[in-house]
Design an enzyme around this catalytic site. Structure first.
Site, PDB file in Angstrom:
ATOM      1  N   ASN A   1      51.018  40.627  44.149  1.00  0.00           N
ATOM      2  CA  ASN A   1      51.643  40.615  42.825  1.00  0.00           C
ATOM      3  C   ASN A   1      51.159  41.751  41.933  1.00  0.00           C
ATOM      4  OD1 ASN A   1      53.311  38.475  43.355  1.00  0.00           O
ATOM      5  ND2 ASN A   1      51.945  36.937  42.494  1.00  0.00           N
TER       6      ASN A   1
ATOM      7  N   HIS B   1      46.710  31.467  48.201  1.00  0.00           N
ATOM      8  CA  HIS B   1      47.951  31.822  47.516  1.00  0.00           C
ATOM      9  C   HIS B   1      49.105  31.777  48.505  1.00  0.00           C
ATOM     10  CE1 HIS B   1      50.560  35.066  45.377  1.00  0.00           C
ATOM     11  NE2 HIS B   1      50.986  33.845  45.139  1.00  0.00           N
TER      12      HIS B   1
ATOM     13  N   GLU C   1      47.696  34.636  51.107  1.00  0.00           N
ATOM     14  CA  GLU C   1      46.601  35.449  50.577  1.00  0.00           C
ATOM     15  C   GLU C   1      45.385  34.539  50.397  1.00  0.00           C
ATOM     16  OE1 GLU C   1      48.032  39.248  47.930  1.00  0.00           O
ATOM     17  OE2 GLU C   1      48.182  37.296  46.974  1.00  0.00           O
TER      18      GLU C   1
ATOM     19  N   SER D   1      48.659  32.616  41.528  1.00  0.00           N
ATOM     20  CA  SER D   1      49.256  33.859  42.015  1.00  0.00           C
ATOM     21  C   SER D   1      48.698  35.084  41.314  1.00  0.00           C
ATOM     22  CB  SER D   1      50.774  33.810  41.806  1.00  0.00           C
ATOM     23  OG  SER D   1      51.079  33.664  40.427  1.00  0.00           O
TER      24      SER D   1
END
Length: 703
Positions: free
Chosen positions: A482, A432, A444, A411
Site C-alpha cells: 500500500n 495483512h 504480508e 493495511s
C-alpha cells in the site's frame, strides 16, 4: 550407469529404481541413468517387461531447477523418452507423490501407468512461460482427449490420481508398496499377453469430438482473459499439432514452439517469479533452529467482508476458528456471509456439499471475548482506526492465554503502536490479508520492532498452512504494497489533472498488463476508503508536497464508486460495467484550472511510465530502508496482491529488464517537471551508475 539409477532383475522383469532426493528432479545425471537402464533392459534377452519406480516421497516431480537458464546437456529429456517409448518390451511407470512436468512426460513415455490413489499428475510448464517440451502436448491429448489436455496444459494445475485414471492418463490405481504393485501389474501384463502400447500411437483421445472447434474456443478464451501472455497460445498451437500431425512431426512442432517460449522475455520473468516464491520463505536473520508455535485453533475479530474471508481461510485449511462480532445481529450476518460464500462455490462446482458442511462446522460464532481464552492465534480485522485497534488489543491482552499470537490485519497503521497496547509486544505480528481474503494468495507478514523470532516463524508457517504467498515486510505507513500503491494512485490522479480521462489511464495500464486500471479499482473498493488514507498522509507528509484533488471532489459530491452507482465511472443498477460519468468532466476541468494546468492529450507510454515508474522509485526506497528483504519480495507482493502482470515479473524485475539507467533518466525528467514526489531514490541512482540491477542487489553489499 548413473549412481542415481539402479537396474535390478526380478526373474523376467527389469526393475529400474531412480533415487535423486528430495524430489527426483530430472537432472542430467538422472536422465543419463534412465537412458542407460532402459537400453540395458532392452538388450537383455532374459527381460520381458520393465517396471520404473522412484525412491523417496515422490515420482519425478519435474526438471532440475539448477539447470534453469543454462545450456542443455545431453541426453535431453525428449531423447530419453523416445528411447523409453521405443522399447520392444512393455514398461510400467509406478507413480506416487507427484508426477509433474517432465515427470509426467516420462510416465507418458512408458507403455502403462499405475498410480497410488493419493498421487497427482500435471504439466505446470505454462506457469514458467513454457510449454511441455518432451512430448506432453502430443501424448496427453492422444490419451485424455483434447479438452482435458488443454485444461491441464493451459491451467498448469495437477489432477488427482482418480481423475487421471478416469481420463486414461493412468491405467490403474493401487495402494501399498510401490515395487510390489509395479511387479504385480507387469506380471499380469505378461500373463494376459498384453505387449507394448505406445502413447504416441493412441488415437482414442483424438476421436469423437470436434477438436478444431475446441481449439478455436480455447484460443479465443485465452486471447480475452490473458492478453499479452506468450506461452498459452503456443501451448494451444502444440496441442493442435497433435490433432493434425503424426507423432514424429508433432514432436518437431512442439520443439519449435518450446524454443520460441524459451527465448521469450516472459519466460525469464516467470522463472524469476518461480524462484522468488522460494526465496520469500528465507528470512535473513531468523535462526535456523527457530521452532514455530503450534496453531491448533484460531479466532478472528470482526465479521465484515475481510474478517469473514480470513475465517474462511482457516476453515479451508482445517483449522477450527472462532468469529467474534459485537452483537448477535452482526454475528448472524457474518455467519450468513460465510454460508453464502461457500454456497456459491458449491453452485460453481468448485466445492462439494459435504466439504461445505465440514468447513462451516469449523467456524464458531461468538460475541464474548472470554471465549478466546484458549485460542492459539487471534487475527484482528476491525475498522482501520487506531483507537478501535487499541480497544481490541487491550481486551485481547486481558483474556488470551500466555503465548497466544496476536495478529493485526491492519493495511497501513503502525504495528509497533498496536503492539504497545499489550503486555507482550513480542507476541504481536501483522498478518495483512488482501481482499477477498479467501481468494487472494498474498499475505504480508509484518514484523514489528519487538516481534519475536518464534512468532515470526509461526506467522510464516501459518501462511504456508493457509496456502498463501507469505512475504515478510517491515513497519512503515502502508508497509510495502500500500505504500507503493499510494504513489501509483497519486500519479494516476495527477494524470487526470494534466488532461487524461479515467478511461484513457485505465486502458493504458490494462494494455500494459495490469488486471484492472487504477480508477476501476478505486470505484470497486470505494473512494471513501482512500479518503481516510489521504487525510492521514496530508497530516504527516511535508507541506510542500502537492496532492491531487479529483478524488476529494468526488467524495464531497457523494460519488463513492460502485457502492453509490457513480464514482470515476457510472454504473447501472445491478451491473458493474463502468460507463462514462458525465459529471466528472467539469470536475476535471475545474481541478486543472485551479492549478493553472492547460489540459493536453497524453501518450499511452507517458501514462505507463508515470504510474509504473512511481512503483519502482518507491520500491527502491523501501529496499534501502530495509522494509523489504529483497527486490523479488516486492515483485511477489505486486504480482499476487495488486494485479501486476506475471509475465513482466513484478515492478522491480520489470525495471531491471528495461534497464535501470533508462528508468532513472525518465524519473529525473519527471522530477524536473513534476516536483519532489519524483526525487530519485538513492539506491536507484547507485545501481544505475554501477550498471547493476535490483535483482542482483543485497543489503549487505549496499554500502
Amino acid at each position: 550407469m548413473s549412481e542415481l539409477v539402479r537396474l535390478q532383475r526380478r526373474d523376467e522383469i527389469a526393475l529400474i529404481i531412480a533415487d535423486n532426493p528430495p524430489v527426483n528432479a530430472l537432472g542430467q545425471a538422472l536422465r543419463q541413468g534412465l537412458l542407460q537402464a532402459f537400453q540395458a533392459a532392452e538388450a537383455d534377452s532374459r527381460v520381458r517387461a520393465v517396471v520404473l519406480v522412484c525412491e523417496g516421497s515422490t515420482f519425478f516431480a519435474g526438471a532440475d531447477i539448477k539447470e534453469f537458464g543454462k545450456p542443455p546437456v545431453a541426453p535431453s529429456l525428449p531423447e530419453v523418452i523416445d528411447v523409453i517409448e521405443g522399447c520392444s518390451k512393455p514398461s510400467v511407470a509406478v507413480i506416487h507423490g507427484t508426477a509433474l512436468g517432465g515427470g509426467l512426460e516420462v510416465a507418458l513415455g512408458c507403455h502403462y501407468r499405475i498410480a497410488r490413489a493419493d498421487a497427482r499428475v500435471g504439466l505446470p510448464e505454462v506457469k514458467l512461460g513454457l510449454l511441455p517440451g518432451a512430448g506432453g502436448t502430443q501424448r496427453l491429448p492422444r490419451l485424455a482427449g483434447v479438452a482435458k489436455a488443454l485444461e491441464m496444459i493451459l491451467g498448469g494445475a495437477p489432477v488427482e490420481a482418480g481423475e487421471a485414471c478416469e481420463y486414461h492418463i493412468v491405467d490403474e490405481l493401487f495402494e501399498g508398496d510401490l515395487t510390489d504393485a509395479g511387479l504385480a501389474y507387469a506380471r499380469r501384463l505378461l500373463q494376459e499377453g498384453r505387449g507394448v502400447r505406445r502413447s504416441g500411437e493412441q488415437t482414442r483421445g483424438l476421436e469423437g469430438t470436434d477438436n478444431a472447434a475446441l481449439i478455436a474456443a480455447r484460443h479465443a478464451e485465452v486471447v480475452k482473459r490473458s492478453p499479452g501472455l506468450f506461452s498459452p497460445l503456443r501451448c494451444i498451437a502444440a496441442v493442435e499439432a497433435a490433432t493434425r500431425l503424426p507423432l514424429a512431426e508433432g514432436l518437431e512442432r512442439e520443439r519449435e514452439l518450446f524454443l520460441e517460449c524459451l527465448n521469450s522475455p516472459q519466460r525469464a520473468a516467470l522463472v524469476h517469479t518461480f524462484f522468488a516464491e522460494r526465496q520469500a520463505a528465507k528470512i535473513a536473520d531468523l535462526p535456523v533452529d527457530t521452532r514455530p508455535r503450534e496453531i491448533r485453533t484460531a479466532a478472528v475479530i470482526g465479521g465484515g467482508a475481510m474478517g469473514v474471508g480470513i475465517a474462511l481461510c482457516f476453515a479451508n485449511a482445517g483449522v477450527p476458528v472462532k468469529l467474534l462480532e459485537v452483537g448477535d445481529e452482526a454475528l448472524q450476518r457474518a455467519l450468513q456471509r460465510a454460508r453464502d460464500t461457500y454456497a456459491t462455490s458449491v453452485k460453481r462446482g468448485s466445492l462439494s456439499e459435504a466439504a461445505m458442511v465440514q468447513r462451516l462446522a469449523l467456524i464458531e460464532g461468538i460475541t464474548d471475548y472470554a471465549a478466546l481464552a484458549d485460542v492459539d492465534l487471534v487475527v484482528e480485522a476491525v475498522f482501520e482506526d487506531m483507537a478501535v485497534k487499541q480497544q481490541v488489543f487491550e481486551r485481547l491482552d486481558a483474556v488470551c492465554k500466555p503465548g497466544a499470537i496476536l495478529a493485526s490485519n491492519t493495511s497501513s497503521l503502525d504495528l509497533n503502536a498496536i503492539a504497545a497496547f499489550t503486555r507482550h509486544p513480542e507476541d504481536v505480528v501483522g498478518l495483512h490479508f488482501f481482499s477477498p481474503a479467501n481468494v487472494m494468495r498474498l499475505l504480508e507478514v509484518v514484523r514489528g520492532a519487538r516481534t519475536s523470532h518464534e512468532v515470526l516463524a509461526s506467522a510464516m508457517a501459518i501462511g504456508r498452512k493457509l496456502k498463501k504467498v507469505a512475504v515478510v515486510v517491515g513497519v512503515c505507513d502502508g508497509f510495502v504494497g500500500n505504500r507503493m500503491l499510494f504513489q501509483y494512485g497519486r500519479e494516476a490522479e495527477f494524470l487526470l489533472e494534466e488532461g487524461a480521462t479515467p478511461q484513457q489511464v485505465d486502458a493504458a495500464l490494462r494494455n500494459f498488463g495490469m488486471a484492472m486500471g487504477p480508477f476501476a479499482v478505486r470505484d470497486l473498493a470505494g473512494l471513501d476508503i482512500g479518503q481516510a488514507i489521504r487525510k492521514r498522509q496530508r497530516a504527516i507528509l511535508p507541506a510542500h508536497l502537492e496532492f491531487p484533488t479529483v478524488a476529494d471532489r468526488l467524495c464531497a459530491a457523494g460519488m463513492l464508486g460502485q457502492k453509490t452507482g457513480v464514482g470515476y465511472y457510472r454504473y447501472e443498477p445491478g451491473n458493474r460495467t463502468p460507463l462514462e460519468n458525465p459529471e466528472l468532466a467539469p470536475m476535471l476541468a475545474a481541478a486543472s484550472r485551479e492549478k493553472g494546468i492547460e489540459r493536453r492529450e497524453l501518450e499511452e507510454r507517458y501514462i505507463v511510465e508515470r504510474t509504473i515508474y512511481s512503483l519502482v522509485n518507491e520500491g527502491a526506497k523501501i529496499l534501502e530502508e530495509g522494509i523489504a528483504q529483497r527486490s523479488s519480495d516486492i515483485d511477489l507482493i505486486y504480482l499476487n496482491g495488486y494485479g501486476f502482470p506475471a509475465w513482466r515479473g513484478g515492478p522491480m524485475f520489470y525495471a531491471d529488464s528495461v534497464g535501470l539507467d533508462k528508468v532513472l533518466a525518465t524519473i529525473r525528467e519527471l522530477h524536473a517537471r513534476c516536483g519532489e514526489w519524483w526525487k530519485p531514490a538513492p539506491l536507484l541512482e547507485k545501481l544505475a551508475a554501477e550498471g547493476r540491477t535490483f535483482s542482483g542487489w543485497q543489503p549487505d553489499r549496499a554500502g
